[in-house]
Design a protein around this motif. Structure first.
Motif, PDB file in Angstrom:
ATOM      1  N   LEU A  15      -0.013   1.288   6.205  1.00  0.00           N
ATOM      2  CA  LEU A  15       0.307  -0.339   6.577  1.00  0.00           C
ATOM      3  C   LEU A  15      -0.291  -1.438   4.984  1.00  0.00           C
ATOM      4  CD1 LEU A  15       1.940  -2.696   7.920  1.00  0.00           C
ATOM      5  CD2 LEU A  15      -0.713  -2.431   9.245  1.00  0.00           C
ATOM      6  N   ARG A  16       0.195  -2.271   4.601  1.00  0.00           N
ATOM      7  CA  ARG A  16       0.207  -2.680   2.903  1.00  0.00           C
ATOM      8  C   ARG A  16       0.746  -3.932   3.603  1.00  0.00           C
ATOM      9  NH1 ARG A  16       2.647  -3.661  -2.222  1.00  0.00           N
ATOM     10  NH2 ARG A  16       1.262  -3.524  -3.841  1.00  0.00           N
ATOM     11  N   LEU A  17      -0.744  -4.932   2.846  1.00  0.00           N
ATOM     12  CA  LEU A  17       0.008  -6.786   3.475  1.00  0.00           C
ATOM     13  C   LEU A  17      -1.331  -6.953   2.665  1.00  0.00           C
ATOM     14  CD1 LEU A  17      -1.459  -7.651   6.839  1.00  0.00           C
ATOM     15  CD2 LEU A  17      -2.386  -5.354   5.752  1.00  0.00           C
ATOM     16  N   GLU A  18      -0.997  -8.610   2.171  1.00  0.00           N
ATOM     17  CA  GLU A  18      -1.711  -9.322   1.662  1.00  0.00           C
ATOM     18  C   GLU A  18      -3.140  -9.905   2.885  1.00  0.00           C
ATOM     19  OE1 GLU A  18      -1.823 -13.794  -1.152  1.00  0.00           O
ATOM     20  OE2 GLU A  18       0.009 -12.375   0.230  1.00  0.00           O
ATOM     21  N   GLU A  19      -4.379 -10.237   2.042  1.00  0.00           N
ATOM     22  CA  GLU A  19      -5.477  -9.845   3.572  1.00  0.00           C
ATOM     23  C   GLU A  19      -5.759 -11.340   3.194  1.00  0.00           C
ATOM     24  OE1 GLU A  19      -8.647  -9.457  -0.695  1.00  0.00           O
ATOM     25  OE2 GLU A  19      -8.891  -8.085   0.420  1.00  0.00           O
ATOM     26  N   ARG A  20      -5.300 -11.931   2.466  1.00  0.00           N
ATOM     27  CA  ARG A  20      -5.626 -13.790   2.979  1.00  0.00           C
ATOM     28  C   ARG A  20      -4.336 -14.109   3.352  1.00  0.00           C
ATOM     29  NH1 ARG A  20      -3.409 -16.703  -1.170  1.00  0.00           N
ATOM     30  NH2 ARG A  20      -2.487 -15.828  -2.868  1.00  0.00           N
ATOM     31  N   LEU A  21      -5.016 -14.944   3.838  1.00  0.00           N
ATOM     32  CA  LEU A  21      -4.040 -15.868   4.812  1.00  0.00           C
ATOM     33  C   LEU A  21      -3.045 -17.063   4.283  1.00  0.00           C
ATOM     34  CD1 LEU A  21      -6.496 -17.682   7.992  1.00  0.00           C
ATOM     35  CD2 LEU A  21      -4.409 -16.905   7.967  1.00  0.00           C
ATOM     36  N   GLY A  22      -2.216 -16.311   2.943  1.00  0.00           N
ATOM     37  CA  GLY A  22      -1.150 -17.101   2.535  1.00  0.00           C
ATOM     38  C   GLY A  22      -0.261 -17.696   3.304  1.00  0.00           C
ATOM     39  N   LEU A  55     -13.164   6.036  10.810  1.00  0.00           N
ATOM     40  CA  LEU A  55     -12.707   5.754   9.088  1.00  0.00           C
ATOM     41  C   LEU A  55     -11.699   5.897   8.557  1.00  0.00           C
ATOM     42  CD1 LEU A  55     -16.331   6.112   8.438  1.00  0.00           C
ATOM     43  CD2 LEU A  55     -15.289   3.798   7.945  1.00  0.00           C
ATOM     44  N   GLY A  56     -11.194   7.106   8.748  1.00  0.00           N
ATOM     45  CA  GLY A  56      -9.539   7.766   8.240  1.00  0.00           C
ATOM     46  C   GLY A  56      -8.654   6.611   8.311  1.00  0.00           C
ATOM     47  N   ASP A  57      -8.979   6.335  10.080  1.00  0.00           N
ATOM     48  CA  ASP A  57      -7.635   5.713  10.789  1.00  0.00           C
ATOM     49  C   ASP A  57      -7.434   4.403   9.778  1.00  0.00           C
ATOM     50  OD1 ASP A  57      -6.173   7.464  12.157  1.00  0.00           O
ATOM     51  OD2 ASP A  57      -7.000   6.008  13.652  1.00  0.00           O
ATOM     52  N   LEU A  58      -8.412   3.628   8.461  1.00  0.00           N
ATOM     53  CA  LEU A  58      -8.825   2.753   8.327  1.00  0.00           C
ATOM     54  C   LEU A  58      -8.010   2.498   7.099  1.00  0.00           C
ATOM     55  CD1 LEU A  58     -12.177   1.483   9.426  1.00  0.00           C
ATOM     56  CD2 LEU A  58      -9.808   0.139  10.808  1.00  0.00           C
ATOM     57  N   LEU A  59      -7.427   3.959   6.468  1.00  0.00           N
ATOM     58  CA  LEU A  59      -7.110   3.984   5.311  1.00  0.00           C
ATOM     59  C   LEU A  59      -6.018   3.821   5.534  1.00  0.00           C
ATOM     60  CD1 LEU A  59      -9.595   7.068   4.230  1.00  0.00           C
ATOM     61  CD2 LEU A  59      -9.801   4.934   3.547  1.00  0.00           C
ATOM     62  N   ARG A  60      -5.727   3.953   6.571  1.00  0.00           N
ATOM     63  CA  ARG A  60      -3.606   3.525   6.257  1.00  0.00           C
ATOM     64  C   ARG A  60      -3.902   1.942   6.064  1.00  0.00           C
ATOM     65  NH1 ARG A  60      -0.661   6.612  12.307  1.00  0.00           N
ATOM     66  NH2 ARG A  60      -2.913   7.620  12.051  1.00  0.00           N
ATOM     67  N   VAL A  61      -4.645   1.101   5.500  1.00  0.00           N
ATOM     68  CA  VAL A  61      -4.355   0.016   5.497  1.00  0.00           C
ATOM     69  C   VAL A  61      -4.746  -0.113   4.308  1.00  0.00           C
ATOM     70  CG1 VAL A  61      -4.846  -2.217   6.113  1.00  0.00           C
ATOM     71  CG2 VAL A  61      -4.987  -0.685   7.544  1.00  0.00           C
ATOM     72  N   GLN A  62      -3.779  -0.818   3.556  1.00  0.00           N
ATOM     73  CA  GLN A  62      -3.668  -1.429   2.100  1.00  0.00           C
ATOM     74  C   GLN A  62      -3.568  -2.646   1.441  1.00  0.00           C
ATOM     75  OE1 GLN A  62      -0.739   1.083  -0.248  1.00  0.00           O
ATOM     76  NE2 GLN A  62      -1.885   3.307  -0.239  1.00  0.00           N
ATOM     77  N   LEU A  63      -4.969  -3.043   1.640  1.00  0.00           N
ATOM     78  CA  LEU A  63      -4.804  -4.198   1.425  1.00  0.00           C
ATOM     79  C   LEU A  63      -5.205  -4.418  -0.402  1.00  0.00           C
ATOM     80  CD1 LEU A  63      -8.007  -5.460   3.814  1.00  0.00           C
ATOM     81  CD2 LEU A  63      -5.542  -5.618   4.441  1.00  0.00           C
ATOM     82  N   TYR A  64      -4.458  -5.664  -0.403  1.00  0.00           N
ATOM     83  CA  TYR A  64      -4.106  -6.435  -1.499  1.00  0.00           C
ATOM     84  C   TYR A  64      -4.014  -8.476  -1.959  1.00  0.00           C
ATOM     85  CZ  TYR A  64       0.727  -7.675  -0.597  1.00  0.00           C
ATOM     86  OH  TYR A  64       2.016  -8.883  -0.243  1.00  0.00           O
TER      87      TYR A  64
END
Length: 595
Positions: free
Chosen positions: A386-393, A450-459
């Motif tokens: 899951l890739r998404l922007e981390e801020r409220l843009g 912690l392994g589950d949380l690695l599914r998220v890629q924040l940019y």
């Protein structure tokens, strides 16, 4: 009289018959059915004009009334027309057309009436329609023509309904003093006990919004004294006690509400058949429906569980959560309200809150069972990556693809929620295993989290301030921090100090200055015999003021209730003994510089 030409001598009887007939029609209808134009009145006015040699086929009902009252002067028609006008006003009030009703009563009251009686009945700033209604001179009833409801009684009901409706309008607009005055006027009017209890409930809500909780309680208790079946008043009583922080009273009110709902589910209360036109038929607005919303038993049971958990009554909370989940199994559609006013969170969050309560009550195996349910139900709902922007843009101007982008963002947020629930399930399992003394299993569960949380890629643009992060991202970061602290603490328990040190270092990267992670880091360094470094870290940490720590509990957005117990468990338990060790070391080092 259909098919016969209109004749002036027979019009009083015809209009009275129409009045009685329409009264039965309205009295047999519910509030939704009587909204809209009264076609019978419209036709009756046309027959009046026909008898007087005039025409009004192309006129609206309002224009028709104006023409009839200005042109028809026959004395014998005044009383029937006034009665019909009052009935027309009732129709318009039911349709929330207060302006139309005001214009009609301005026509029904001549200029002299308004000048003389209006001054007596209207105070400064009082609403015009209410003033006109009070000043309206009810015509003398003809004894030869029986009426099923007199115009005098209808006037009283119109006055009450008008005050009630306009009080609700002012309440919705935020004009609370005016709303309070109008609702008090309605409470002194002509209505059933059921409606009077509703008015007192609205008075209580108005006082609560004015910041007067004690006055609100007085009105709400009065509502219950008038009609104990007015369960929304009991619901508002619980809300006021919650606002006052009186948890015992709040829980007692919720328990009474739940008991009443279980014994006697809310149904449409029957009204007295004495009057065909009643206040409850004329007052039907969205804000009233919102204020008088009946809670489902499952919703009240959840509130009991939630309040007990928030107040630390974990044993009671656990039982209430289990009762709530049992209600769900009895019938989801019937038991769970799906409207926006519901107090219920998403169902996985309820399971996690139940796990938190069970865990704190010492029922660790039951808590693990709850978490397994959440984990198994959310597994297939989370994408591999899951890739998404981390801020409220958010774009300032909507673009052609904004709708599609918004839908994609919503879908990603839903995936983030599912991921947070699943990771929180593993987190709770880790702490439960730790409490059971199963350190290796606890490490496994924290590692899965912690392994589950690695599914998220924040940019994004680097380190963002907490207030600009997506709420779901902030929750995920907190879960990761808690999992690192939990796993590190278990590594310390089994003597794997280097792995523990790495976890605490990673935790401080996520949340610099976090007191638990910093204290555990000092402990890990101490266990690794890196005492000088541990002492230096301790001194740096001890000099930090509470205001410097942006991650202190209570600052920023509140975290979900299901994480509160994990936040408590993640606190460092050996602060005093570690402080003594470090201070002793520093004292020795100051005496022996060679050390």
């Amino acid at each position: 009289m259909r098919g016969l030409p209109a004749a002036l001598p027979s019009l009083p009887l015809e209009l009275t018959t129409l009045y009685n007939s329409l009264l039965f029609t309205m009295g047999a209808s519910d509030s939704a059915a009587i909204k809209g134009e009264a076609e019978g009145i419209h036709q009756g006015l046309l027959r009046v004009l026909e008898a007087c040699g005039a025409c009004g086929q192309d006129l609206s009902t309002e224009e028709l009334w104006q023409k009839v009252l200005q042109e028809v002067t026959a004395e014998e028609l005044q009383a029937p027309l006034h009665r019909l006008g009052a009935l027309q006003a009732a129709w318009w009030l039911a349709d929330s057309r207060l302006g139309s009703a005001a214009r009609l009563f301005r026509l029904l009251s001549n200029a002299e009436d308004l000048k003389d009686r209006g001054r007596a009945f209207c105070s400064d700033g009082e609403n015009e329609l209410l003033c006109l209604l009070k000043a309206w001179r009810v015509p003398t009833e003809a004894t030869s023509l029986p009426l099923v409801q007199s115009a005098k009684d209808l006037k009283e009901i119109l006055c009450t309904a008008t005050a009630f409706l306009q009080g609700l309008q002012e309440l919705e607009a935020g004009n609370f003093p005016t709303a309070l005055s109008l609702l008090r006027e309605a409470a002194g009017g002509f209505c059933s006990k059921r409606v009077l209890a509703q008015i007192y409930t609205c008075l209580g809500c108005c006082a609560q919004r004015m910041g007067k909780p004690q006055t609100a309680l007085q009105h709400l208790k009065r509502a219950l004294q008038v009609d104990f079946q007015c369960l929304p008043a009991l619901s508002h009583v619980a809300a006021v006690y919650h606002e006052l922080g009186e948890t015992d009273a709040e829980l007692q009110a919720l328990a009474l509400l739940y008991e009443a709902l279980e014994k006697n589910p809310p149904a449409a209360a029957s009204s007295s058949p004495y009057f065909l036109i009643r206040t409850e038929l004329l007052v039907h607005t969205p804000i009233l429906a919102s204020l008088l919303r009946h809670r489902q038993p499952s919703e009240v049971k959840y509130l009991l569980a939630q309040r007990c958990l928030q107040d630390g009554r974990v044993a009671d909370a656990a039982e209430h959560y289990l009762d709530f989940l049992a209600l769900l199994q009895e019938g989801l559609q019937q038991q769970v309200p799906l409207d926006s006013g519901s107090a219920l969170p998403r169902i996985p969050e309820v399971f996690l809150e139940a796990a938190s309560a069970l865990e704190q009550a010492g029922r660790h195996q039951d808590a693990i069972t709850m978490c397994e349910e959440v984990i198994s139900r959310t597994t297939d709902l989370i994408p591999r990556m899951l890739r998404l922007e981390e801020r409220l843009g958010q774009p300032e101007c909507p673009s052609p693809g904004a709708g599609l982008a918004g839908g994609l963002l919503s879908q990603k947020k839903e995936s983030l929620c599912c991921l947070a629930w699943r990771a929180a399930g593993y987190l709770h399992e880790g702490w439960a295993c730790a409490k059971l003394g199963e350190s290796k299993e606890a490490i496994t569960q924290f590692s899965r989290c912690l392994g589950d949380l690695l599914r998220v890629q924040l940019y994004g643009s680097g380190v963002e301030p907490a207030e600009s992060l997506l709420p779901e991202v902030e929750v995920l970061q907190k879960i990761r921090l808690l999992a690192l602290i939990g796993r590190g603490a278990q590594f310390l328990e089994v003597g794997r100090h280097k792995e523990a040190l790495l976890d605490f270092q990673h935790g401080l990267q996520i949340s610099p200055g976090d007191p638990a992670a910093a204290s555990y880091l000092v402990q890990a360094l101490w266990e690794l015999n890196r005492k000088q470094e541990a002492a230096a870290r301790w001194q740096t940490f001890s000099q930090r003021t509470p205001g410097e720590d942006g991650q202190q509990e209570g600052q920023g957005r509140p975290f979900p209730l299901y994480l509160v117990s994990c936040l408590k468990q993640a606190t460092f338990p050996h602060r005093e003994s570690l402080a003594r060790n470090v201070q002793g070391y520093l004292g020795t080092a100051s005496q022996d510089p060679s050390s």
